[in-house]
Design a protein around this motif. Sequence first.
Motif, PDB file in Angstrom:
ATOM      1  N   ALA A   1     -57.760  18.090  44.593  1.00 13.15           N
ATOM      2  CA  ALA A   1     -56.974  18.758  43.398  1.00 13.15           C
ATOM      3  C   ALA A   1     -55.701  19.273  44.003  1.00 13.15           C
ATOM      4  CB  ALA A   1     -57.688  19.610  42.479  1.00 13.15           C
ATOM      5  N   ALA A   2     -54.493  19.257  43.344  1.00  9.32           N
ATOM      6  CA  ALA A   2     -53.285  19.877  43.710  1.00  9.32           C
ATOM      7  C   ALA A   2     -52.705  20.475  42.369  1.00  9.32           C
ATOM      8  CB  ALA A   2     -52.602  19.316  44.549  1.00  9.32           C
ATOM      9  N   VAL A   3     -51.864  21.563  42.674  1.00  5.23           N
ATOM     10  CA  VAL A   3     -51.174  21.929  41.488  1.00  5.23           C
ATOM     11  C   VAL A   3     -49.637  22.315  41.523  1.00  5.23           C
ATOM     12  CG1 VAL A   3     -51.852  24.533  42.136  1.00  5.23           C
ATOM     13  CG2 VAL A   3     -51.238  23.886  39.631  1.00  5.23           C
ATOM     14  N   VAL A   4     -48.847  21.960  40.730  1.00 11.84           N
ATOM     15  CA  VAL A   4     -47.379  22.260  40.785  1.00 11.84           C
ATOM     16  C   VAL A   4     -47.135  23.302  40.142  1.00 11.84           C
ATOM     17  CG1 VAL A   4     -45.240  21.467  40.304  1.00 11.84           C
ATOM     18  CG2 VAL A   4     -46.965  19.848  41.136  1.00 11.84           C
ATOM     19  N   PRO A   5     -46.688  24.516  40.718  1.00 14.81           N
ATOM     20  CA  PRO A   5     -46.521  25.724  39.817  1.00 14.81           C
ATOM     21  C   PRO A   5     -45.101  25.481  39.414  1.00 14.81           C
ATOM     22  CG  PRO A   5     -46.986  26.136  42.379  1.00 14.81           C
ATOM     23  CD  PRO A   5     -46.812  24.703  42.217  1.00 14.81           C
ATOM     24  N   THR A   6     -44.906  25.834  38.038  1.00 10.30           N
ATOM     25  CA  THR A   6     -43.651  25.301  37.347  1.00 10.30           C
ATOM     26  C   THR A   6     -43.431  26.397  36.253  1.00 10.30           C
ATOM     27  OG1 THR A   6     -42.381  23.700  36.510  1.00 10.30           O
ATOM     28  CG2 THR A   6     -44.773  23.786  35.778  1.00 10.30           C
ATOM     29  N   GLY A   7     -42.030  26.424  36.089  1.00 17.45           N
ATOM     30  CA  GLY A   7     -41.901  27.244  34.652  1.00 17.45           C
ATOM     31  C   GLY A   7     -41.052  26.559  33.859  1.00 17.45           C
ATOM     32  N   ILE A   8     -41.231  25.879  32.583  1.00 19.39           N
ATOM     33  CA  ILE A   8     -40.836  24.953  31.951  1.00 19.39           C
ATOM     34  C   ILE A   8     -40.803  25.320  30.574  1.00 19.39           C
ATOM     35  CG2 ILE A   8     -41.479  23.027  33.647  1.00 19.39           C
ATOM     36  CD1 ILE A   8     -43.738  22.326  31.968  1.00 19.39           C
ATOM     37  N   GLY A   9     -40.878  26.477  30.040  1.00 19.60           N
ATOM     38  CA  GLY A   9     -40.949  26.871  28.665  1.00 19.60           C
ATOM     39  C   GLY A   9     -42.092  26.292  27.983  1.00 19.60           C
ATOM     40  N   TRP A  10     -43.352  26.324  28.434  1.00 20.11           N
ATOM     41  CA  TRP A  10     -44.245  25.538  27.769  1.00 20.11           C
ATOM     42  C   TRP A  10     -45.037  26.557  26.805  1.00 20.11           C
ATOM     43  CZ3 TRP A  10     -49.620  26.987  28.368  1.00 20.11           C
ATOM     44  CH2 TRP A  10     -50.604  26.053  28.273  1.00 20.11           C
ATOM     45  N   ASN A  11     -45.530  25.823  25.839  1.00 28.07           N
ATOM     46  CA  ASN A  11     -46.221  26.663  25.147  1.00 28.07           C
ATOM     47  C   ASN A  11     -47.352  25.294  24.383  1.00 28.07           C
ATOM     48  OD1 ASN A  11     -47.601  27.722  22.670  1.00 28.07           O
ATOM     49  ND2 ASN A  11     -46.166  29.592  23.028  1.00 28.07           N
ATOM     50  N   ASP A  12     -48.723  25.599  24.214  1.00 27.77           N
ATOM     51  CA  ASP A  12     -49.525  24.547  23.621  1.00 27.77           C
ATOM     52  C   ASP A  12     -49.567  24.588  22.207  1.00 27.77           C
ATOM     53  OD1 ASP A  12     -51.410  26.525  23.242  1.00 27.77           O
ATOM     54  OD2 ASP A  12     -52.974  25.368  23.887  1.00 27.77           O
TER      55      ASP A  12
ATOM     56  N   LEU B   1     -52.138  30.675  38.070  1.00 24.85           N
ATOM     57  CA  LEU B   1     -51.313  30.046  37.091  1.00 24.85           C
ATOM     58  C   LEU B   1     -52.154  29.304  35.857  1.00 24.85           C
ATOM     59  CD1 LEU B   1     -50.075  27.498  39.563  1.00 24.85           C
ATOM     60  CD2 LEU B   1     -48.726  29.421  38.754  1.00 24.85           C
ATOM     61  N   TRP B   2     -51.361  29.359  34.362  1.00 21.01           N
ATOM     62  CA  TRP B   2     -52.062  29.066  33.400  1.00 21.01           C
ATOM     63  C   TRP B   2     -52.185  27.484  33.695  1.00 21.01           C
ATOM     64  CZ3 TRP B   2     -47.879  31.221  29.763  1.00 21.01           C
ATOM     65  CH2 TRP B   2     -48.200  32.650  29.617  1.00 21.01           C
ATOM     66  N   ASN B   3     -53.591  27.081  33.251  1.00 24.84           N
ATOM     67  CA  ASN B   3     -53.983  25.578  33.200  1.00 24.84           C
ATOM     68  C   ASN B   3     -53.406  24.927  32.109  1.00 24.84           C
ATOM     69  OD1 ASN B   3     -55.114  23.110  33.309  1.00 24.84           O
ATOM     70  ND2 ASN B   3     -57.192  23.766  33.602  1.00 24.84           N
ATOM     71  N   SER B   4     -52.153  23.846  32.268  1.00 24.31           N
ATOM     72  CA  SER B   4     -51.709  23.128  31.196  1.00 24.31           C
ATOM     73  C   SER B   4     -52.236  22.289  30.585  1.00 24.31           C
ATOM     74  CB  SER B   4     -50.139  22.813  31.668  1.00 24.31           C
ATOM     75  OG  SER B   4     -50.489  21.698  32.564  1.00 24.31           O
ATOM     76  N   GLY B   5     -53.227  21.471  31.519  1.00 31.80           N
ATOM     77  CA  GLY B   5     -53.952  20.243  30.625  1.00 31.80           C
ATOM     78  C   GLY B   5     -53.100  19.208  30.935  1.00 31.80           C
TER      79      GLY B   5
ATOM     80  N   LEU C   1     -50.353  13.389  29.157  1.00 29.49           N
ATOM     81  CA  LEU C   1     -49.789  14.598  28.415  1.00 29.49           C
ATOM     82  C   LEU C   1     -50.461  14.524  27.198  1.00 29.49           C
ATOM     83  CD1 LEU C   1     -45.960  13.662  29.061  1.00 29.49           C
ATOM     84  CD2 LEU C   1     -47.367  15.249  30.697  1.00 29.49           C
ATOM     85  N   PRO C   2     -50.878  15.918  26.720  1.00 32.47           N
ATOM     86  CA  PRO C   2     -51.436  16.232  25.326  1.00 32.47           C
ATOM     87  C   PRO C   2     -50.010  16.129  24.457  1.00 32.47           C
ATOM     88  CG  PRO C   2     -52.277  17.616  26.879  1.00 32.47           C
ATOM     89  CD  PRO C   2     -51.453  16.933  27.865  1.00 32.47           C
ATOM     90  N   ALA C   3     -50.380  15.493  23.363  1.00 31.98           N
ATOM     91  CA  ALA C   3     -49.288  15.376  22.366  1.00 31.98           C
ATOM     92  C   ALA C   3     -48.993  16.797  21.570  1.00 31.98           C
ATOM     93  CB  ALA C   3     -49.728  14.028  21.425  1.00 31.98           C
ATOM     94  N   ASP C   4     -49.364  17.935  21.867  1.00 32.24           N
ATOM     95  CA  ASP C   4     -49.185  19.106  20.995  1.00 32.24           C
ATOM     96  C   ASP C   4     -48.533  20.116  21.845  1.00 32.24           C
ATOM     97  OD1 ASP C   4     -51.413  19.522  22.665  1.00 32.24           O
ATOM     98  OD2 ASP C   4     -52.672  20.227  20.795  1.00 32.24           O
ATOM     99  N   HIS C   5     -47.753  19.925  23.036  1.00 30.43           N
ATOM    100  CA  HIS C   5     -47.422  21.044  23.918  1.00 30.43           C
ATOM    101  C   HIS C   5     -45.839  20.968  23.702  1.00 30.43           C
ATOM    102  CE1 HIS C   5     -50.589  20.813  27.099  1.00 30.43           C
ATOM    103  NE2 HIS C   5     -51.206  21.156  25.829  1.00 30.43           N
ATOM    104  N   LEU C   6     -45.351  22.091  23.637  1.00 31.08           N
ATOM    105  CA  LEU C   6     -43.835  22.142  23.627  1.00 31.08           C
ATOM    106  C   LEU C   6     -43.335  22.544  25.114  1.00 31.08           C
ATOM    107  CD1 LEU C   6     -41.149  22.867  21.992  1.00 31.08           C
ATOM    108  CD2 LEU C   6     -41.803  25.400  21.955  1.00 31.08           C
ATOM    109  N   ILE C   7     -42.529  21.645  25.286  1.00 31.22           N
ATOM    110  CA  ILE C   7     -41.714  22.003  26.754  1.00 31.22           C
ATOM    111  C   ILE C   7     -40.203  22.560  26.355  1.00 31.22           C
ATOM    112  CG2 ILE C   7     -41.119  21.154  28.749  1.00 31.22           C
ATOM    113  CD1 ILE C   7     -43.837  19.877  28.768  1.00 31.22           C
TER     114      ILE C   7
END
Length: 317
Positions: free
Chosen positions: A251-262, A183-187, A102-108
């Motif tokens: 590679a696999a991806v989980v589509p999600t809506g978690i109120g994410w912002n970097d 999907l947006w790439n969350s990193g 997990l990057p340390a500058d994300h808002l969830i």
Amino acid sequence: HRHLPSCPTRRSSDLKQLLPLAGEKTMLQETVLRLDSLPDSGAPLIVCNNDHRFLIAEQMRDIGITPLGIFLEPMGRNTAPAAAVAALHLLTKDADAIMLLLPADHLIADVPAFHAAVAEGMKAVASGHLVTFGIVPDAPETGYGYIQQGEALPGGTVRQVARFVEKPNRETAETFLASGDYLWNSGMFLFSCRRFLDEWKQYRPDILAACQQALAGGQHDLDFCRLDKAAFATCPSDSIDYAVMERTTHAAVVPTGIGWNDIGAWSALWEVGEKDGDGNVQRGDVYLDGVSDSLVRAESRMRSEEHTSELQSLAYL
């Protein structure tokens, strides 16, 4: 990703990850505390620059967290070597270790939804996949990379990754949004450390070898492990996406809506903040007169008149 301009702080070591930008706690603290109620999660392993070691250790003590380790990079080499070092160390603790990166500058905003997404990702990890998390887009954002979804994996919502896409222009982003396939790439990533390092051996053995040498030659000092400077300096700089995720066939991806912002721009803080009747987001001791739709932050005290122009340049969107 979008970049946050230099913050109006007094020290060069005040990175956005170490500041309370979206709440009372720093972005790093929020990231760690988000894992508190995640089932079967262990103590966090932190990889950071040597210059920030004491601030990070202090922030962990402030929230009552004892990290598994704080590994110090003598210089920046992007995300790929940091991930490889962490995976190598975790395997010395547990041969079946699974790492949530997990990057340390994300808002969830929706932590339960985040935990549910991790649970979905664990199903794909069990079948040998390297998992990333894709954010269901709600706008044609040009500041993020995108992930095109492929076929669904059995027994859940996880999809194969068809391809990773660089930041698009506006027209392309609108096409992505309309298609529903992107999907947006969350990193953020989730994988078995052993499986992850198998991919390194195949695609970037040079990075893996440098990280192994840097870890083997590292020196432990109190809460810290200082990676060997000479060995780490030989490590190529690369991101996880380029080094492994865009090359692997797993590679696999989980589509999600978690109120994410970097939190990649000042405007992002305004977007996620609690607004007053004039659309302003305020923090600290501020005075507003005729201001609307703005982010205004005072880190210590009211500024004097000679700083008015500086304050305006920081406050208005």
